[in-house]
Design a protein around this motif. Sequence first.
Motif, PDB file in Angstrom:
ATOM      1  N   GLN A   1     -12.686  -0.183  -3.123  1.00  0.00           N
ATOM      2  CA  GLN A   1     -11.306  -0.293  -2.650  1.00  0.00           C
ATOM      3  C   GLN A   1     -10.517  -1.266  -3.518  1.00  0.00           C
ATOM      4  O   GLN A   1     -11.044  -2.274  -3.967  1.00  0.00           O
ATOM      5  N   ARG A   2      -9.250  -0.947  -3.727  1.00  0.00           N
ATOM      6  CA  ARG A   2      -8.360  -1.941  -4.299  1.00  0.00           C
ATOM      7  C   ARG A   2      -7.891  -2.816  -3.146  1.00  0.00           C
ATOM      8  O   ARG A   2      -8.239  -2.558  -1.980  1.00  0.00           O
ATOM      9  N   LEU A   3      -7.108  -3.847  -3.428  1.00  0.00           N
ATOM     10  CA  LEU A   3      -6.676  -4.762  -2.380  1.00  0.00           C
ATOM     11  C   LEU A   3      -5.908  -4.042  -1.274  1.00  0.00           C
ATOM     12  O   LEU A   3      -6.037  -4.368  -0.100  1.00  0.00           O
ATOM     13  N   GLY A   4      -5.106  -3.062  -1.664  1.00  0.00           N
ATOM     14  CA  GLY A   4      -4.352  -2.288  -0.676  1.00  0.00           C
ATOM     15  C   GLY A   4      -5.262  -1.534   0.270  1.00  0.00           C
ATOM     16  O   GLY A   4      -4.972  -1.383   1.457  1.00  0.00           O
ATOM     17  N   GLY A   5      -6.389  -1.053  -0.249  1.00  0.00           N
ATOM     18  CA  GLY A   5      -7.355  -0.348   0.585  1.00  0.00           C
ATOM     19  C   GLY A   5      -8.033  -1.288   1.562  1.00  0.00           C
ATOM     20  O   GLY A   5      -8.256  -0.946   2.731  1.00  0.00           O
ATOM     21  N   MET A   6      -8.378  -2.487   1.083  1.00  0.00           N
ATOM     22  CA  MET A   6      -9.008  -3.474   1.963  1.00  0.00           C
ATOM     23  C   MET A   6      -8.052  -3.887   3.077  1.00  0.00           C
ATOM     24  O   MET A   6      -8.451  -4.023   4.241  1.00  0.00           O
ATOM     25  N   ALA A   7      -6.785  -4.111   2.733  1.00  0.00           N
ATOM     26  CA  ALA A   7      -5.796  -4.560   3.714  1.00  0.00           C
ATOM     27  C   ALA A   7      -5.507  -3.495   4.770  1.00  0.00           C
ATOM     28  O   ALA A   7      -5.227  -3.818   5.925  1.00  0.00           O
ATOM     29  N   SER A   8      -5.574  -2.233   4.385  1.00  0.00           N
ATOM     30  CA  SER A   8      -5.247  -1.135   5.312  1.00  0.00           C
ATOM     31  C   SER A   8      -6.482  -0.483   5.921  1.00  0.00           C
ATOM     32  O   SER A   8      -6.361   0.388   6.777  1.00  0.00           O
TER      33      SER A   8
ATOM     34  N   MET B   1       1.040  -3.053  -1.372  1.00  0.00           N
ATOM     35  CA  MET B   1       0.046  -3.759  -2.179  1.00  0.00           C
ATOM     36  C   MET B   1      -0.073  -3.207  -3.598  1.00  0.00           C
ATOM     37  O   MET B   1      -0.699  -3.842  -4.456  1.00  0.00           O
ATOM     38  N   ARG B   2       0.517  -2.043  -3.844  1.00  0.00           N
ATOM     39  CA  ARG B   2       0.512  -1.501  -5.207  1.00  0.00           C
ATOM     40  C   ARG B   2       1.170  -2.452  -6.198  1.00  0.00           C
ATOM     41  O   ARG B   2       0.791  -2.500  -7.372  1.00  0.00           O
TER      42      ARG B   2
ATOM     43  N   VAL C   1      -4.984  -4.280 -13.830  1.00  0.00           N
ATOM     44  CA  VAL C   1      -6.249  -5.007 -13.983  1.00  0.00           C
ATOM     45  C   VAL C   1      -6.783  -5.454 -12.621  1.00  0.00           C
ATOM     46  O   VAL C   1      -7.987  -5.376 -12.350  1.00  0.00           O
ATOM     47  N   VAL C   2      -5.890  -5.913 -11.749  1.00  0.00           N
ATOM     48  CA  VAL C   2      -6.296  -6.366 -10.415  1.00  0.00           C
ATOM     49  C   VAL C   2      -6.972  -5.232  -9.655  1.00  0.00           C
ATOM     50  O   VAL C   2      -8.024  -5.423  -9.017  1.00  0.00           O
ATOM     51  N   ALA C   3      -6.390  -4.039  -9.720  1.00  0.00           N
ATOM     52  CA  ALA C   3      -6.957  -2.881  -9.026  1.00  0.00           C
ATOM     53  C   ALA C   3      -8.325  -2.518  -9.587  1.00  0.00           C
ATOM     54  O   ALA C   3      -9.270  -2.238  -8.838  1.00  0.00           O
ATOM     55  N   LEU C   4      -8.457  -2.507 -10.903  1.00  0.00           N
ATOM     56  CA  LEU C   4      -9.730  -2.147 -11.536  1.00  0.00           C
ATOM     57  C   LEU C   4     -10.838  -3.131 -11.168  1.00  0.00           C
ATOM     58  O   LEU C   4     -11.966  -2.720 -10.868  1.00  0.00           O
ATOM     59  N   VAL C   5     -10.508  -4.416 -11.188  1.00  0.00           N
ATOM     60  CA  VAL C   5     -11.506  -5.430 -10.821  1.00  0.00           C
ATOM     61  C   VAL C   5     -11.906  -5.284  -9.361  1.00  0.00           C
ATOM     62  O   VAL C   5     -13.090  -5.356  -9.005  1.00  0.00           O
TER      63      VAL C   5
END
Length: 252
Positions: free
Chosen positions: A147-154, A123-124, A134-138
């Motif tokens: 959490q970034r998206l990778g954190g939510m997914a895992s 997801m990085r 920008v996606v991670a910061l938002v």
Amino acid sequence: MAEIQITTTQNVTIAFTAAEVGERILAYFIDLVIKIAYVGVILFLIGSFSSSGGIELEENFNVDPWSVMAIIIILGAPVFFYTIISESLLLGQTVGKKLVKIQVVKIDGYRATFLDFFIRWVMRFVDINIFSGVVALVSIGSSKNHQRLGGMASGTAVITLKNKVNISHTILQEVADNYKPTYLSVIKLSDNDMRIIKENFLRAKKANDFKTILLLKEKIIGVIEEEPLPDVTAENFIKCILKDYNHFTKNM
């Protein structure tokens, strides 16, 4: 600072402090510098090889484009897989995270697995590589557990190790205020587990019963699923476990 509530397998709630965006960015750039340094060393070695007769050697062996591509892939693999390998081997940390004192943990109380780190790594490419992060910061700024998206997914989050962590019920063991825990997975043990461990450890130590001490060590490893650090004796390992657990329980 945002607080992340994690409920362990013993239904004990632990309050961690989420790593700040600045800490995560600093860790990212430290890791980036390490990658750039590696690439620089490789390019320097290739340049040195070429200037010392490497070109003639290449002509003699008639190196084809596929071989060149294979060499590039092999040399570039450490950079490409740096994050997932580091987090898997360092239990949720890269060199950058370790220096900044932040760590990836599971928010369900279990220990993060290779699959969790793999999902974060994949997801990085969306979180960080697209739109320059920008996606991670938002995502970090708008999500409950930062959490970034990778954190939510895992099902993982990044916490800071600089904070004090508290859980209910205290197992009495003197620990300094600035004590830094070694085994975070000690939270998998229950209060009753710790009482049994402490009582039997003190009894075995007094009687020089090394067999019981070794048995306690193996039982602890079986629950926390974490091996002692290298060259740590069974006795010192158990002492550390007692202190680590108390670090999470004091002030409650």
